[in-house]
Design an enzyme around this catalytic site. Structure first.
Site, short mmCIF file in Angstrom:
data_model
loop_
_atom_site.label_atom_id
_atom_site.label_comp_id
_atom_site.label_asym_id
_atom_site.label_seq_id
_atom_site.Cartn_x
_atom_site.Cartn_y
_atom_site.Cartn_z
N LYS A 227 -3.01 13.50 26.87
CA LYS A 227 -2.73 14.19 28.91
C LYS A 227 -1.84 13.41 29.69
O LYS A 227 -2.32 12.35 30.01
CB LYS A 227 -4.37 14.48 29.56
CG LYS A 227 -4.28 14.88 30.43
CD LYS A 227 -6.02 15.20 30.67
CE LYS A 227 -5.97 15.38 32.55
NZ LYS A 227 -7.35 15.29 33.02
N ASP A 232 -4.03 14.54 39.78
CA ASP A 232 -4.92 15.85 39.74
C ASP A 232 -5.73 15.17 41.11
O ASP A 232 -6.48 14.69 41.81
CB ASP A 232 -5.88 15.77 38.34
CG ASP A 232 -6.58 15.84 38.57
OD1 ASP A 232 -6.53 17.36 39.12
OD2 ASP A 232 -8.09 15.69 37.48
N LYS A 239 -10.60 17.94 45.23
CA LYS A 239 -11.56 16.87 45.18
C LYS A 239 -11.39 16.21 46.36
O LYS A 239 -10.30 16.55 47.34
CB LYS A 239 -10.84 15.41 44.30
CG LYS A 239 -10.33 15.92 42.41
CD LYS A 239 -10.15 14.60 41.60
CE LYS A 239 -9.25 15.18 40.87
NZ LYS A 239 -10.66 14.67 40.00
N ASP A 250 -3.84 10.21 36.21
CA ASP A 250 -4.34 11.00 35.11
C ASP A 250 -3.76 11.76 33.86
O ASP A 250 -3.38 12.26 33.14
CB ASP A 250 -4.46 12.20 35.64
CG ASP A 250 -6.15 13.55 35.27
OD1 ASP A 250 -6.92 12.78 34.80
OD2 ASP A 250 -6.31 14.42 35.95
N ARG A 313 -8.99 19.98 29.97
CA ARG A 313 -8.26 20.73 28.40
C ARG A 313 -7.71 21.86 28.62
O ARG A 313 -7.22 22.76 27.31
CB ARG A 313 -10.04 21.08 28.45
CG ARG A 313 -10.22 22.22 29.95
CD ARG A 313 -12.10 21.99 29.42
NE ARG A 313 -12.53 20.53 30.09
CZ ARG A 313 -13.60 20.28 30.71
NH1 ARG A 313 -14.40 21.09 30.63
NH2 ARG A 313 -13.86 19.07 31.72
N1 BES Z 1 -9.15 13.66 35.88
C1 BES Z 1 -10.04 14.06 36.09
C2 BES Z 1 -11.50 13.24 35.05
C3 BES Z 1 -11.85 12.60 35.38
C4 BES Z 1 -11.64 11.82 37.05
C5 BES Z 1 -11.54 10.64 34.44
C6 BES Z 1 -12.41 10.46 37.32
C7 BES Z 1 -11.42 9.95 34.59
C8 BES Z 1 -12.09 9.16 36.39
C9 BES Z 1 -10.49 15.69 35.01
O1 BES Z 1 -9.30 16.24 35.35
C10 BES Z 1 -11.58 16.53 36.14
O2 BES Z 1 -11.15 16.33 37.02
N2 BES Z 1 -12.70 17.15 35.48
C11 BES Z 1 -13.71 17.26 36.09
C12 BES Z 1 -14.61 18.55 35.24
C13 BES Z 1 -15.58 19.17 35.76
C14 BES Z 1 -14.69 19.44 36.81
C15 BES Z 1 -15.81 20.24 34.54
C16 BES Z 1 -14.43 15.97 35.87
O3 BES Z 1 -15.23 15.48 35.09
O4 BES Z 1 -15.13 16.18 36.56
ZN ZN Z 2 -7.41 15.23 35.97
ZN ZN Z 3 -9.29 17.35 37.33
#
Ligand code: BES
Ligand code: ZN
Ligand code: ZN
Length: 459
Positions: A227, A232, A239, A250, A313
């Site tokens: 990835k 992000d 966020k 990320d 994803r």
């Molecule tokens: N890059 C993030 C996941 C992440 C966040 C990894 C903090 C490590 C530390 C990912 O793209 C994301 O934001 N995922 C969301 C998914 C949700 C919106 C379904 C998450 O995990 O909150």
């Molecule tokens: Zn991400």
């Molecule tokens: Zn994200």
């Protein structure tokens, strides 16, 4: 390199380091000269891991070092020394434990690592003069790759966008005589990577699919996917400030996959390697992809966007579908995919999702053995209904907030045909706190474990 490999090290005038653990120190202590024994006692040195003691020579200058280690082949055995000892040259003395040369080289280099792109360090690390050997070289090769992985993750998004990430892959490809190509911007639509394009289209820096190929046609195919979200922001589902703060990392999955690829090539594993990195910035602009949008992805699956922050994803689904087209013997993806995996396992334990229980067990065992751990979680098919879409086939978020890491794994699972042997690793790529040889910041995780696994499986 802070470790210098030499034919002989004894006559160099370098300060000797006596390596001990608690048990061997207890055995050695009575045989030491009384002043040395007393001095070590005064300083409370008992041979505990990651402790050391300086012993003056007759002239009051540094004469000897005692260093405690966790084990003879511990990958972080000497890690507290390079920045703990005074600057200068050191060597391993013969009177203590004989450290494994790979561990010695690896741990010293890792202990010398700092991210110094902007802030110049105030001191040089202490140098280790080490007897040249294939194992020592193997240790140095791994340390160099881990340092490069950390550098990629630590570099701020401003200086590590999709293009810079592609250049980093190109450099590694050139080093090892691998083929490099990338599909950039609107080319992604023409070549049928619509999901990668959708996530990256709002950024001023063009999204892309980076590809490296290496090895002989006669060898089994291994595909690695990482990835590469260079920043992000969350997209329109933006966020919070806290949640966004570390999101330069990320692309940690991409950095780790590239590191693993570099080691596979350096050690010439008998595989036909493909590395794929979908690289994007998840940005906000008038043309950003939106919650509620539906996209037809590479393999024909229609995905509904429940949340633009679940972008990993989305880009991975096209990359995995593409990887599966060449029917690899093994497909591994690495991704900083979910906060949920971190809630479940914390920063130190990447989550491993595997289709075969025996592979998962092997990997968990190997991870513990080489001190580069990961933990097995299930691709729990009964939860698949939780990511079904009414508008399309799948949604990129679960209906329930529970099992977030499994939902993400199930989403990816849909794009990898059932007969492909697939491993998915949801990792943090970051040290929240400093430990010896592992400073706070970007980190390579599961790279040494996967290398050991691949060597076992393919060599
Ligand atoms: N890059 C993030 C996941 C992440 C966040 C990894 C903090 C490590 C530390 C990912 O793209 C994301 O934001 N995922 C969301 C998914 C949700 C919106 C379904 C998450 O995990 O909150
Ligand atoms: Zn991400
Ligand atoms: Zn994200």
């Amino acid at each position: 390199m802070t470790v210098q490999l030499k034919k002989t090290v004894a006559a160099t005038g370098a300060t000797p380091i006596t390596v001990v653990d608690r048990a061997s120190f207890q055995a050695l202590a009575p045989k030491l000269p009384a002043p040395t024994r007393h001095w070590l006692a005064v300083n409370g040195f008992k041979g505990a891991a990651d402790t050391f003691a300086l012993i003056p020579g007759p002239d009051g200058k540094l004469g000897q070092v005692f260093a405690g280690v966790a084990g003879m082949n511990h990958p972080f055995a000497l890690a507290s020394l390079p920045l703990g000892l005074p600057e200068g040259d050191y060597r391993l003395s013969d009177d203590g434990l004989t450290l494994d040369a790979e561990a010695a080289a690896l741990s010293w280099e890792l202990g010398a690592y700092r991210f110094d792109l902007y802030k110049k360090p105030s001191r040089a690390p202490a140098r280790l003069l080490l007897a040249d050997s294939p194992l020592a070289e193997r240790g140095l090769a791994q340390a160099a790759v881990i340092a490069a992985t950390r550098d990629l993750v630590n570099t701020p998004a401003e200086h590590m966008g999709p293009d810079e990430l592609a250049q980093a892959v190109a450099v590694v490809a050139k080093q090892h005589g691998a083929k490099f190509k990338q599909t950039v911007g609107d080319e992604l639509l023409k070549k049928n990577f619509p999901a990668i394009h959708a996530v990256g289209r709002a950024a001023t820096r063009a999204p892309r699919l980076i590809e490296l190929n290496w090895g002989s046609d006669h060898h089994p195919r291994l595909s690695l996917v990482g990835k590469g979200v260079c920043f992000d922001s969350g997209g329109l589902d933006i966020k919070s400030a806290d949640g966004m703060r570390q999101m330069k990392k990320d692309m940690g999955g991409a950095a780790n996959a590239l590191g693993l690829a570099a080691l596979i090539m350096a050690f010439r594993l008998p595989v036909r390697l493909q590395l794929l990195i979908p690289a994007v910035e998840n940005a906000i602009a008038g043309n950003a992809y939106r919650p509620g949008d539906v996209f037809k992805t590479r393999n024909g699956t229609h995905i509904e966007i429940g949340n633009t922050d679940a972008e990993g994803r989305v880009i991975l689904c096209d990359a995995l579908a593409y990887a599966a087209e060449s029917k690899p013997e093994l497909l591994i993806d690495m991704a900083t995919l979910t906060g949920a995996a971190r809630v479940a396992l914390g920063p130190q334990l990447p989550a491993l999702f595997a289709r075969h229980m025996d592979e998962a067990r092997d990997l968990v065992d190997l991870g513990l053995k080489v001190d580069d751990p990961l933990w097995h979680m299930p691709i729990w098919q009964p939860y698949k209904s939780g990511i079904e879409s009414t508008l399309g086939d799948l949604v990129n978020t679960g209906k329930s907030p529970m099992a977030g890491a499994i939902n993400a794994a199930l989403f990816l699972d849909h794009f990898v045909p059932k007969d492909v042997d697939w491993l998915h690793i949801d990792l943090f790529a970051w040290n929240s706190e400093s430990r010896p040889g592992r400073p706070a910041g970007g980190e390579a995780q599961t790279v040494r474990t996967l290398l050991a696994y691949l060597e076992q499986r393919f060599a």
